[in-house]
Write a protein that holds these residues in place. Sequence first.
Motif, PDB file in Angstrom:
ATOM      1  N   ASN A 209       0.519  -1.234  -0.072  1.00 41.77           N
ATOM      2  CA  ASN A 209      -0.081  -0.352  -0.134  1.00 41.77           C
ATOM      3  C   ASN A 209       0.760   0.698  -0.105  1.00 41.77           C
ATOM      4  O   ASN A 209      -0.150   2.026   0.915  1.00 41.77           O
ATOM      5  N   VAL A 221      -0.176  -3.922  -3.813  1.00 43.45           N
ATOM      6  CA  VAL A 221      -1.320  -4.531  -2.783  1.00 43.45           C
ATOM      7  C   VAL A 221      -0.691  -5.813  -3.553  1.00 43.45           C
ATOM      8  O   VAL A 221      -0.191  -6.574  -3.705  1.00 43.45           O
ATOM      9  N   THR A 237      -0.705   6.740  -0.038  1.00 45.07           N
ATOM     10  CA  THR A 237      -0.255   5.419  -0.953  1.00 45.07           C
ATOM     11  C   THR A 237       1.476   5.537   0.947  1.00 45.07           C
ATOM     12  O   THR A 237       1.706   5.297   0.459  1.00 45.07           O
TER      13      THR A 237
END
Length: 318
Positions: A209, A221, A237
């Motif tokens: 992430n 991810v 992020t």
Amino acid sequence: MNQNIKISHQLSVIQNILFLLLCGLICASHANTIRAKRHISNDENFTEEREECKRAAGNPINEELGVALVKTLKRIGTELVDYVENGDHEQTQLTISKIKNMWKCIVLNEESMANSGESAESLKKYMAEILYFANDRNCKSPDETFFNGQCLPISTRNRSEYCAEHMGLYDYDENNKGFCDCLELTREQAKSQLRPIYSDETGKCHRQNTQGPCENGEWFVLKNTSRCEPVPDGCPTDGRHVYWNLDNSTAKQCLEIWTQGPCEEGKLLHLAQETEAKVYCSSRLEDYMGPISILYSTGCQHGTYSQHKGLCKSPHYG
């Protein structure tokens, strides 16, 4: 039946039983890898295999099982030393197989080791040294693996100086050769931190992430395997946010782990990390299960180098 014949028959039974067990450990699904028991297909098979180990050890009562298993392990070890010293290569290889199979029985019955007079560390040390003596390991210490032509410290939770960022040095137990893979988290850390995952494109591990190896506007991810996906609107992020919902009655939203978020007072958003990162509400100290047994090694976690390359690990001696 004299004692030597009885022992030989007993070890033959162990070898036959644990050949099937070893195949099951290596070939089974590795979706849940925190505990080595999860490599067993189901509870019924697990119980049956443990009972077979008891019978192979002479059917001792529970509190004596650890003693019997360790005694048999050491007896096979003595035989191995004799075969090596006598230059009997064929019997050496057969006995190496027997001693590894007995180790699998010890791992399956770890709770009985408390009364054996041996610690997990002493058993790992014994296994490493005896297999090193038989030239089946490259490194004498159970805490070292063979990497870049030398024996180096295994480091799975702290970055190894021999590996890239977010990677530690692991031991592939089939041949004691090392490789770099994504760092593990302790169980406590895994409730509040996303573990790093491997990228085939870069050959390195990156924090989940975050942008990682992805293009602008994407984040890295884990969805059964690692991938790049568009960042959900408004989601940072930063490796601290996930896009998830607590139940199917609500829409997914950007949630910051280890904060209260939509949880009731006194609870925080914890992580559940298997094929992807999910969150759930729990008190800060709830669900703590203590450290992973040092008799066990982790298997192929989703999104790791070992999973990508099929380097799944079975319970071993270090």
